[in-house]
Design an enzyme around this catalytic site. Structure first.
Site, PDB file in Angstrom:
ATOM      1  N   GLU A 113      -4.860 -11.154  24.915  1.00  0.00           N
ATOM      2  CA  GLU A 113      -5.696 -11.586  25.650  1.00  0.00           C
ATOM      3  C   GLU A 113      -5.069 -11.583  27.269  1.00  0.00           C
ATOM      4  O   GLU A 113      -3.698 -12.332  27.223  1.00  0.00           O
ATOM      5  CB  GLU A 113      -6.120 -12.994  24.829  1.00  0.00           C
ATOM      6  CG  GLU A 113      -4.837 -14.442  25.062  1.00  0.00           C
ATOM      7  CD  GLU A 113      -5.014 -14.966  26.448  1.00  0.00           C
ATOM      8  OE1 GLU A 113      -5.069 -14.593  27.077  1.00  0.00           O
ATOM      9  OE2 GLU A 113      -3.834 -15.494  26.330  1.00  0.00           O
TER      10      GLU A 113
ATOM     11  N   ARG B 122      -6.804 -15.879  32.608  1.00  0.00           N
ATOM     12  CA  ARG B 122      -5.987 -16.836  33.531  1.00  0.00           C
ATOM     13  C   ARG B 122      -6.829 -18.151  33.598  1.00  0.00           C
ATOM     14  O   ARG B 122      -8.392 -18.097  33.746  1.00  0.00           O
ATOM     15  CB  ARG B 122      -6.154 -16.405  34.965  1.00  0.00           C
ATOM     16  CG  ARG B 122      -5.322 -15.620  35.706  1.00  0.00           C
ATOM     17  CD  ARG B 122      -5.395 -14.759  36.436  1.00  0.00           C
ATOM     18  NE  ARG B 122      -6.492 -14.444  36.482  1.00  0.00           N
ATOM     19  CZ  ARG B 122      -7.179 -13.588  37.844  1.00  0.00           C
ATOM     20  NH1 ARG B 122      -7.055 -13.495  38.534  1.00  0.00           N
ATOM     21  NH2 ARG B 122      -8.840 -12.888  37.669  1.00  0.00           N
TER      22      ARG B 122
ATOM     23  N   PHE C  55      -0.415 -12.700  43.351  1.00  0.00           N
ATOM     24  CA  PHE C  55       0.206 -12.927  42.617  1.00  0.00           C
ATOM     25  C   PHE C  55       1.987 -12.910  43.898  1.00  0.00           C
ATOM     26  O   PHE C  55       2.263 -12.504  42.911  1.00  0.00           O
ATOM     27  CB  PHE C  55       0.707 -12.389  41.053  1.00  0.00           C
ATOM     28  CG  PHE C  55       0.272 -13.340  40.016  1.00  0.00           C
ATOM     29  CD1 PHE C  55      -1.491 -13.594  40.230  1.00  0.00           C
ATOM     30  CD2 PHE C  55       0.761 -14.180  39.597  1.00  0.00           C
ATOM     31  CE1 PHE C  55      -2.032 -13.393  39.167  1.00  0.00           C
ATOM     32  CE2 PHE C  55      -0.020 -14.686  38.053  1.00  0.00           C
ATOM     33  CZ  PHE C  55      -1.991 -14.319  38.138  1.00  0.00           C
TER      34      PHE C  55
ATOM     35  N   GLY D 281       3.710 -22.507  36.744  1.00  0.00           N
ATOM     36  CA  GLY D 281       3.444 -24.066  35.431  1.00  0.00           C
ATOM     37  C   GLY D 281       3.189 -23.032  34.051  1.00  0.00           C
ATOM     38  O   GLY D 281       2.364 -21.879  34.489  1.00  0.00           O
TER      39      GLY D 281
ATOM     40  N   CYS E 169       2.060 -20.366  29.142  1.00  0.00           N
ATOM     41  CA  CYS E 169       1.600 -19.314  28.797  1.00  0.00           C
ATOM     42  C   CYS E 169       3.340 -18.455  29.998  1.00  0.00           C
ATOM     43  O   CYS E 169       4.304 -18.740  29.281  1.00  0.00           O
ATOM     44  CB  CYS E 169       1.015 -17.937  29.541  1.00  0.00           C
ATOM     45  SG  CYS E 169      -0.590 -18.862  29.188  1.00  0.00           S
TER      46      CYS E 169
ATOM     47  N   LYS F  16       6.959 -20.258  28.671  1.00  0.00           N
ATOM     48  CA  LYS F  16       6.740 -20.083  27.017  1.00  0.00           C
ATOM     49  C   LYS F  16       6.943 -18.304  26.588  1.00  0.00           C
ATOM     50  O   LYS F  16       8.162 -17.929  25.550  1.00  0.00           O
ATOM     51  CB  LYS F  16       5.421 -20.204  26.703  1.00  0.00           C
ATOM     52  CG  LYS F  16       5.623 -19.870  24.700  1.00  0.00           C
ATOM     53  CD  LYS F  16       3.975 -21.158  23.755  1.00  0.00           C
ATOM     54  CE  LYS F  16       2.802 -19.989  24.453  1.00  0.00           C
ATOM     55  NZ  LYS F  16       2.897 -18.909  23.720  1.00  0.00           N
TER      56      LYS F  16
ATOM     57  N   LYS G 212      -2.383 -25.868  38.230  1.00  0.00           N
ATOM     58  CA  LYS G 212      -3.308 -24.519  39.407  1.00  0.00           C
ATOM     59  C   LYS G 212      -4.194 -25.130  39.008  1.00  0.00           C
ATOM     60  O   LYS G 212      -4.919 -26.150  38.484  1.00  0.00           O
ATOM     61  CB  LYS G 212      -3.143 -23.286  38.813  1.00  0.00           C
ATOM     62  CG  LYS G 212      -3.593 -22.915  37.548  1.00  0.00           C
ATOM     63  CD  LYS G 212      -4.072 -21.201  37.756  1.00  0.00           C
ATOM     64  CE  LYS G 212      -4.386 -21.122  36.500  1.00  0.00           C
ATOM     65  NZ  LYS G 212      -4.615 -19.994  36.207  1.00  0.00           N
TER      66      LYS G 212
ATOM     67  N   ARG H  84      -0.101 -29.110  31.156  1.00  0.00           N
ATOM     68  CA  ARG H  84       1.536 -28.296  30.064  1.00  0.00           C
ATOM     69  C   ARG H  84       1.951 -27.653  31.849  1.00  0.00           C
ATOM     70  O   ARG H  84       1.675 -26.794  32.549  1.00  0.00           O
ATOM     71  CB  ARG H  84       0.745 -27.166  29.359  1.00  0.00           C
ATOM     72  CG  ARG H  84       0.720 -28.638  28.521  1.00  0.00           C
ATOM     73  CD  ARG H  84       0.319 -27.552  26.719  1.00  0.00           C
ATOM     74  NE  ARG H  84      -1.187 -26.524  27.519  1.00  0.00           N
ATOM     75  CZ  ARG H  84      -2.279 -26.014  26.698  1.00  0.00           C
ATOM     76  NH1 ARG H  84      -0.973 -25.531  25.666  1.00  0.00           N
ATOM     77  NH2 ARG H  84      -3.012 -25.519  26.944  1.00  0.00           N
TER      78      ARG H  84
END
Ligand code: UGA
Length: 470
Positions: A151, A154, A253, A261, A264, A267, A325, A332
């Site tokens: 996937e 966002r 971006f 942060g 995703c 990690k 965001k 997280r």
């Protein structure tokens, strides 16, 4: 088509609901009975704009169901999507695949003949092969396929990302899997003119990690350039505008901020590095991205301290925006957490406000007064720090905000306010990626002429930028 989705977390719930929206009959499975009961009553476990309406409608119209009964959901599904979590293993960085393997073992004996098991969770290269082996051992007879379909949602715009994606990637090892996935995605994506990339299963798994690592690198690149902008007296927004219009670079971006942060990028970059290490490959750029981002988040407190003049012991700092965001309640890896903890360590009294994330924030922060009203949050403060650029924060009445404060210091870690705007409200501003401007004296009789906003008549052709003369 009958579809089962295992896991009603963020990815499972959004995907299941959107499959139903496309006319499929979808059963979403979760072992958490409370969550399933809540979903049946329309109570969503996550905040995602537009998702509640979509769940409600598809549930009411009978295309979407929620159950804890995995056998019932899987038994006649043509496709079974696995959308369970793959968190970082603490202290290791690699993805914990135990939920994936558990789901594979559980569904193996229940699958219909020719069912396609589709791994939607973010998983390291080769996980599809492992899932295939687990199912083959448990199932003993009957054919099935295993596919990958990562996937690219966002948080905050997940519904649009699902229904009108830039692309869908499917990774298949046989024709049956390709057919079933094309049946699900083919027609809806043709309607929005979105391409489908059909790849090998392992490539598809890697596309997901490579995409996230690339985006994380792009953000880190502009973040470091923002630091340079501050030193050489240039504006990172102008820089990004000028770079981003080059189609090879692209404008998205390139927003500089306090570091990425969320659940995703941090990690997935670590998990990709682990995979690379296991195979003896040095992904130096990804390595630098991950460590530069970690360091940046911690450094943001120093920027706040500098703006206030160094010593913050006993001073009150108001933090506006806590989530990683806007448009999500997700905390997280949010940059607000290390920022607040560091400010507290240096003796500051921290108050905070977030329009949606305060319930989650309360579980992660200690000794922080959380306030529903941003103006109350700033009352008597020695500085206000913008950490998340929610619309409601960007639309604050800056003069009113300034008047509630003890000293007019604003640290804008997101470029939430255009250059000159907060200064016009009388703030001393320290912003990411641009040099400090003088605040404007608010009392009458001190007109300021430094910001000359170009009038419409000055513009000729398609002029972008040029917000002020400085
Ligand atoms: C990210 C990807 O964008 C999705 O494509 C992917 O599906 C998802 O991870 C995932 O793997 O599940 P998400 O974590 O929801 O999505 O959020 P993003 O919008 O990508 O933002 C991530 C972080 O980067 C945020 O902290 C955000 O503030 C920051 N960011 C983003 C910037 O600092 N600057 C930018 O220009 C963009």
């Amino acid at each position: 088509m009958k579809i089962a989705v295992i896991g009603t977390g963020y990815v499972g719930l959004v995907s299941g609901t959107c499959f139903a929206e496309w006319g499929n009959e979808v059963a979403c499975v979760d072992m958490n009975a409370e969550k399933i009961l809540g979903l049946r009553r329309g109570k969503l476990p996550i905040y995602e704009p537009g998702l509640d309406e979509l769940v409600e409608r598809n549930y009411a119209e009978g295309r979407l169901s929620f159950t804890t009964d995995i056998a019932k959901a899987v038994k006649d599904a043509a496709a079974v999507f696995i959308a369970v979590g793959t968190p970082s293993r603490p202290g290791h960085g690699d993805a914990d695949l135990s939920f994936i393997y558990m789901a594979a073992k559980e569904i193996a004996p229940l699958l219909a003949e020719n069912a396609v098991v589709v791994v939607k969770s973010t998983v390291p290269v080769g996980t599809g092969d492992a899932v295939e082996k687990i199912i083959a051992v448990k199932r003993r007879r009957g054919t099935f396929s295993v596919a990958s379909n990562p996937e690219f949602l966002r948080e905050g715009v997940a519904i649009r990302d699902f229904l009108e994606p830039d692309r869908v990637v499917i990774g298949v090892a046989d024709e049956r899997a390709r057919e079933v996935l094309m049946e699900i995605y083919g027609a809806p994506l043709a309607q929005v003119d979105a391409p489908i990339v059909v790849a090998k299963r392992r490539t598809s798994e890697l596309i997901k990690y490579a995409s996230n690592a690339f985006l994380a690198t792009k953000i880190t690149f502009i973040n470091e350039l923002a630091d340079l902008c501050e030193q050489v007296g240039t504006d990172v927004e102008e820089l990004a505008l000028g770079m981003g219009l080059d189609k090879r670079i692209g404008a998205s971006f390139l927003n500089a901020g306090p570091g990425y942060g969320g659940s995703c990028f941090p990690k997935d970059t670590l998990a990709l590095l682990r995979t690379a290490q296991d195979h003896g490959v040095a992904l130096r750029i990804v390595q630098e991205t991950a460590s530069a981002n970690e360091a940046r988040k911690r450094r943001m407190a120093l920027k706040v301290m500098d703006a206030i003049g160094g010593n913050i012991d006993g001073l009150t700092i108001a933090v506006l925006g806590l989530t990683f965001k806007p448009d999500t309640d997700d905390m997280r890896e949010a940059p607000s957490v290390p920022l607040i903890e560091t400010l507290q360590r240096f003796g500051a009294i921290v108050r905070a406000h977030d329009p949606v994330g305060m319930e989650n924030a309360a579980r992660m922060l200690e000794n922080v007064e959380l306030l529903e009203d941003p103006y109350e949050c700033a009352r008597g403060a020695d500085a206000v720090v913008i950490v998340t650029d929610w619309d409601s924060i960007q639309n604050l009445d800056l003069v009113r905000l300034r008047r509630t404060m003890r000293s007019p210091v604003l640290v804008d870690l997101r470029g939430a306010f255009k250059a000159g705007l907060a200064e016009e409200a009388g703030f001393h501003v320290s912003a990411i990626g641009r040099p400090a401007l003088r605040p404007v004296e608010l009392s009458p009789g001190f007109p300021d002429t430094r910001y000359r906003l170009p009038g419409a008549s000055e513009a000729s052709g398609r002029v972008l930028g040029g917000r002020y003369d400085h």
